[in-house]
Design a protein around this motif. Structure first.
Motif, PDB file in Angstrom:
ATOM      1  N   ALA A  44       0.829  -1.207   0.000  1.00  0.00           N
ATOM      2  CA  ALA A  44       0.000   0.000   0.000  1.00  0.00           C
ATOM      3  C   ALA A  44       0.867   1.262   0.000  1.00  0.00           C
ATOM      4  CB  ALA A  44      -0.934  -0.008   1.210  1.00  0.00           C
ATOM      5  N   ASP A  45       1.912   1.273   0.823  1.00  0.00           N
ATOM      6  CA  ASP A  45       2.807   2.435   0.900  1.00  0.00           C
ATOM      7  C   ASP A  45       3.486   2.722  -0.438  1.00  0.00           C
ATOM      8  OD1 ASP A  45       2.166   2.707   3.575  1.00  0.00           O
ATOM      9  OD2 ASP A  45       4.064   1.866   4.306  1.00  0.00           O
ATOM     10  N   LEU A  46       3.855   1.649  -1.149  1.00  0.00           N
ATOM     11  CA  LEU A  46       4.586   1.807  -2.411  1.00  0.00           C
ATOM     12  C   LEU A  46       3.661   1.861  -3.629  1.00  0.00           C
ATOM     13  CD1 LEU A  46       7.556  -0.651  -1.741  1.00  0.00           C
ATOM     14  CD2 LEU A  46       7.570   1.857  -1.590  1.00  0.00           C
ATOM     15  N   GLY A  47       2.395   1.544  -3.422  1.00  0.00           N
ATOM     16  CA  GLY A  47       1.453   1.541  -4.538  1.00  0.00           C
ATOM     17  C   GLY A  47       1.697   0.411  -5.518  1.00  0.00           C
ATOM     18  N   ILE A  48       2.102  -0.738  -4.997  1.00  0.00           N
ATOM     19  CA  ILE A  48       2.370  -1.896  -5.848  1.00  0.00           C
ATOM     20  C   ILE A  48       1.553  -3.089  -5.369  1.00  0.00           C
ATOM     21  CG2 ILE A  48       4.672  -1.118  -6.539  1.00  0.00           C
ATOM     22  CD1 ILE A  48       5.865  -3.043  -4.489  1.00  0.00           C
ATOM     23  N   ASN A  49       1.583  -4.147  -6.147  1.00  0.00           N
ATOM     24  CA  ASN A  49       0.828  -5.347  -5.853  1.00  0.00           C
ATOM     25  C   ASN A  49       1.408  -6.080  -4.649  1.00  0.00           C
ATOM     26  OD1 ASN A  49      -0.065  -8.249  -6.175  1.00  0.00           O
ATOM     27  ND2 ASN A  49      -1.141  -7.302  -7.903  1.00  0.00           N
ATOM     28  N   VAL A  50       0.525  -6.663  -3.849  1.00  0.00           N
ATOM     29  CA  VAL A  50       0.930  -7.435  -2.674  1.00  0.00           C
ATOM     30  C   VAL A  50       1.860  -8.580  -3.071  1.00  0.00           C
ATOM     31  CG1 VAL A  50       0.045  -8.964  -0.866  1.00  0.00           C
ATOM     32  CG2 VAL A  50      -1.131  -6.839  -1.366  1.00  0.00           C
ATOM     33  N   SER A  51       1.597  -9.218  -4.204  1.00  0.00           N
ATOM     34  CA  SER A  51       2.447 -10.346  -4.618  1.00  0.00           C
ATOM     35  C   SER A  51       3.866  -9.898  -4.964  1.00  0.00           C
ATOM     36  CB  SER A  51       1.817 -11.103  -5.788  1.00  0.00           C
ATOM     37  OG  SER A  51       1.736 -10.282  -6.931  1.00  0.00           O
ATOM     38  N   THR A  52       4.016  -8.657  -5.396  1.00  0.00           N
ATOM     39  CA  THR A  52       5.354  -8.117  -5.693  1.00  0.00           C
ATOM     40  C   THR A  52       6.173  -8.012  -4.411  1.00  0.00           C
ATOM     41  OG1 THR A  52       4.473  -6.875  -7.573  1.00  0.00           O
ATOM     42  CG2 THR A  52       6.603  -6.157  -6.695  1.00  0.00           C
ATOM     43  N   VAL A  53       5.563  -7.476  -3.366  1.00  0.00           N
ATOM     44  CA  VAL A  53       6.247  -7.352  -2.073  1.00  0.00           C
ATOM     45  C   VAL A  53       6.524  -8.743  -1.505  1.00  0.00           C
ATOM     46  CG1 VAL A  53       6.096  -6.479   0.293  1.00  0.00           C
ATOM     47  CG2 VAL A  53       5.224  -5.099  -1.611  1.00  0.00           C
ATOM     48  N   SER A  54       5.545  -9.614  -1.604  1.00  0.00           N
ATOM     49  CA  SER A  54       5.707 -10.975  -1.100  1.00  0.00           C
ATOM     50  C   SER A  54       6.891 -11.670  -1.777  1.00  0.00           C
ATOM     51  CB  SER A  54       4.424 -11.767  -1.325  1.00  0.00           C
ATOM     52  OG  SER A  54       4.561 -13.081  -0.857  1.00  0.00           O
ATOM     53  N   LYS A  55       7.009 -11.497  -3.075  1.00  0.00           N
ATOM     54  CA  LYS A  55       8.120 -12.110  -3.816  1.00  0.00           C
ATOM     55  C   LYS A  55       9.462 -11.544  -3.338  1.00  0.00           C
ATOM     56  CE  LYS A  55       9.263 -13.497  -8.514  1.00  0.00           C
ATOM     57  NZ  LYS A  55       8.865 -13.472  -9.920  1.00  0.00           N
ATOM     58  N   SER A  56       9.506 -10.239  -3.075  1.00  0.00           N
ATOM     59  CA  SER A  56      10.732  -9.611  -2.562  1.00  0.00           C
ATOM     60  C   SER A  56      11.098 -10.179  -1.198  1.00  0.00           C
ATOM     61  CB  SER A  56      10.546  -8.097  -2.417  1.00  0.00           C
ATOM     62  OG  SER A  56      10.389  -7.490  -3.663  1.00  0.00           O
ATOM     63  N   TYR A  57      10.116 -10.258  -0.312  1.00  0.00           N
ATOM     64  CA  TYR A  57      10.357 -10.764   1.034  1.00  0.00           C
ATOM     65  C   TYR A  57      10.827 -12.217   0.990  1.00  0.00           C
ATOM     66  CZ  TYR A  57       8.240  -6.714   3.480  1.00  0.00           C
ATOM     67  OH  TYR A  57       7.967  -5.467   3.989  1.00  0.00           O
ATOM     68  N   HIS A  58      10.219 -13.014   0.127  1.00  0.00           N
ATOM     69  CA  HIS A  58      10.628 -14.420   0.032  1.00  0.00           C
ATOM     70  C   HIS A  58      12.055 -14.546  -0.513  1.00  0.00           C
ATOM     71  CE1 HIS A  58       7.131 -16.563   1.456  1.00  0.00           C
ATOM     72  NE2 HIS A  58       6.380 -15.680   0.818  1.00  0.00           N
ATOM     73  N   GLU A  59      12.419 -13.667  -1.427  1.00  0.00           N
ATOM     74  CA  GLU A  59      13.800 -13.679  -1.931  1.00  0.00           C
ATOM     75  C   GLU A  59      14.788 -13.350  -0.812  1.00  0.00           C
ATOM     76  OE1 GLU A  59      16.424 -11.093  -5.007  1.00  0.00           O
ATOM     77  OE2 GLU A  59      14.754 -12.224  -5.869  1.00  0.00           O
ATOM     78  N   LEU A  60      14.441 -12.373   0.009  1.00  0.00           N
ATOM     79  CA  LEU A  60      15.305 -12.008   1.132  1.00  0.00           C
ATOM     80  C   LEU A  60      15.374 -13.130   2.162  1.00  0.00           C
ATOM     81  CD1 LEU A  60      14.291  -8.281   1.645  1.00  0.00           C
ATOM     82  CD2 LEU A  60      16.312  -9.162   0.499  1.00  0.00           C
ATOM     83  N   GLU A  61      14.277 -13.829   2.335  1.00  0.00           N
ATOM     84  CA  GLU A  61      14.281 -14.973   3.252  1.00  0.00           C
ATOM     85  C   GLU A  61      15.185 -16.082   2.720  1.00  0.00           C
ATOM     86  OE1 GLU A  61      11.031 -17.441   5.803  1.00  0.00           O
ATOM     87  OE2 GLU A  61      10.643 -17.321   3.640  1.00  0.00           O
ATOM     88  N   GLU A  62      15.108 -16.348   1.418  1.00  0.00           N
ATOM     89  CA  GLU A  62      15.968 -17.365   0.812  1.00  0.00           C
ATOM     90  C   GLU A  62      17.443 -17.009   0.941  1.00  0.00           C
ATOM     91  OE1 GLU A  62      14.768 -18.081  -3.236  1.00  0.00           O
ATOM     92  OE2 GLU A  62      12.716 -18.594  -2.627  1.00  0.00           O
ATOM     93  N   LYS A  63      17.752 -15.725   0.925  1.00  0.00           N
ATOM     94  CA  LYS A  63      19.136 -15.264   1.067  1.00  0.00           C
ATOM     95  C   LYS A  63      19.586 -15.232   2.528  1.00  0.00           C
ATOM     96  CE  LYS A  63      19.091 -12.348  -3.067  1.00  0.00           C
ATOM     97  NZ  LYS A  63      20.198 -12.874  -3.834  1.00  0.00           N
ATOM     98  N   GLY A  64      18.665 -15.520   3.446  1.00  0.00           N
ATOM     99  CA  GLY A  64      19.013 -15.541   4.862  1.00  0.00           C
ATOM    100  C   GLY A  64      19.111 -14.164   5.485  1.00  0.00           C
ATOM    101  N   LEU A  65      18.417 -13.180   4.907  1.00  0.00           N
ATOM    102  CA  LEU A  65      18.499 -11.813   5.406  1.00  0.00           C
ATOM    103  C   LEU A  65      17.309 -11.420   6.264  1.00  0.00           C
ATOM    104  CD1 LEU A  65      19.894 -10.146   2.184  1.00  0.00           C
ATOM    105  CD2 LEU A  65      21.153 -10.802   4.241  1.00  0.00           C
ATOM    106  N   ILE A  66      16.179 -12.097   6.066  1.00  0.00           N
ATOM    107  CA  ILE A  66      15.019 -11.856   6.907  1.00  0.00           C
ATOM    108  C   ILE A  66      14.403 -13.196   7.297  1.00  0.00           C
ATOM    109  CG2 ILE A  66      14.486  -9.620   5.845  1.00  0.00           C
ATOM    110  CD1 ILE A  66      12.097 -10.948   4.459  1.00  0.00           C
ATOM    111  N   GLU A  67      13.612 -13.146   8.345  1.00  0.00           N
ATOM    112  CA  GLU A  67      12.855 -14.316   8.771  1.00  0.00           C
ATOM    113  C   GLU A  67      11.383 -13.942   8.682  1.00  0.00           C
ATOM    114  OE1 GLU A  67      12.247 -17.150  12.698  1.00  0.00           O
ATOM    115  OE2 GLU A  67      13.787 -15.604  12.716  1.00  0.00           O
ATOM    116  N   LEU A  68      10.624 -14.768   7.961  1.00  0.00           N
ATOM    117  CA  LEU A  68       9.191 -14.541   7.829  1.00  0.00           C
ATOM    118  C   LEU A  68       8.464 -15.444   8.800  1.00  0.00           C
ATOM    119  CD1 LEU A  68       8.841 -14.429   3.932  1.00  0.00           C
ATOM    120  CD2 LEU A  68       8.808 -12.501   5.520  1.00  0.00           C
TER     121      LEU A  68
END
Length: 125
Positions: A44-68
Motif C-alpha cells: 500500500a505504501d509503495l502503490g504496488i501489488n501485494v504479490s510483488t512485495v511478497s516475492k521480494s520478502y521471500h527472496e530475502l528470506e531465501e538469502k538468509g536476510l530476513i525471517e518470515l
C-alpha cells in the motif's frame, strides 16, 4: 527508509525492492531484530501489488536476510555479524564474477574497478 521503485526500469519491481532492502541492511539502516512492514502495508505504501512485495520478502528470506513468521512481520536477521561459510563466500564470488567480467569487457580498467569497489564499500558499514 526511502524506497524508490522505477516502473520503467528493466529490473523487475520485486527485484528493485529486494535490492534496496539489502542495501538498507548493508548500510546498517535496517539492523538485526528490526521488522519490515507487513506485505500488505508495504504494498500500500509503495502503490504496488501485494504479490510483488511478497516475492521480494521471500527472496530475502531465501538469502538468509530476513525471517518470515506466519501472520507476523518480516524480521531482519541479515545484519548479524557472523562468519560466513565457504559456500556463502563462493556464492558472493560467483555473483561478482559476471558483473566484473562485463565491466572489463566494456573497457573498465582494473584500477577503475578497484576505485569503484572502494567507493561502494564506503557507503556500507
Amino acid at each position: 527508509m526511502n524506497i524508490h521503485l522505477d516502473p520503467s526500469s528493466e529490473l523487475q519491481l520485486y527485484k528493485q525492492l529486494a535490492n534496496q532492502l539489502i542495501e538498507f541492511i548493508a548500510k546498517g539502516e535496517l539492523k538485526n531484530g528490526d521488522t519490515l512492514p507487513s506485505v500488505r502495508s508495504m504494498a500500500a505504501d509503495l502503490g504496488i501489488n501485494v504479490s510483488t512485495v511478497s516475492k521480494s520478502y521471500h527472496e530475502l528470506e531465501e538469502k538468509g536476510l530476513i525471517e518470515l513468521k506466519p501472520k507476523a512481520k518480516a524480521i531482519i536477521i541479515g545484519g548479524q555479524k557472523k562468519e560466513l561459510e565457504e559456500t556463502e563466500v563462493e556464492k558472493v564470488e560467483n555473483a561478482l564474477k559476471p558483473i566484473m567480467a562485463e565491466a572489463f569487457a566494456r573497457g573498465l580498467e582494473k584500477d577503475q574497478m578497484t576505485s569503484l569497489f572502494h567507493r561502494i564499500l564506503k557507503q556500507w558499514k
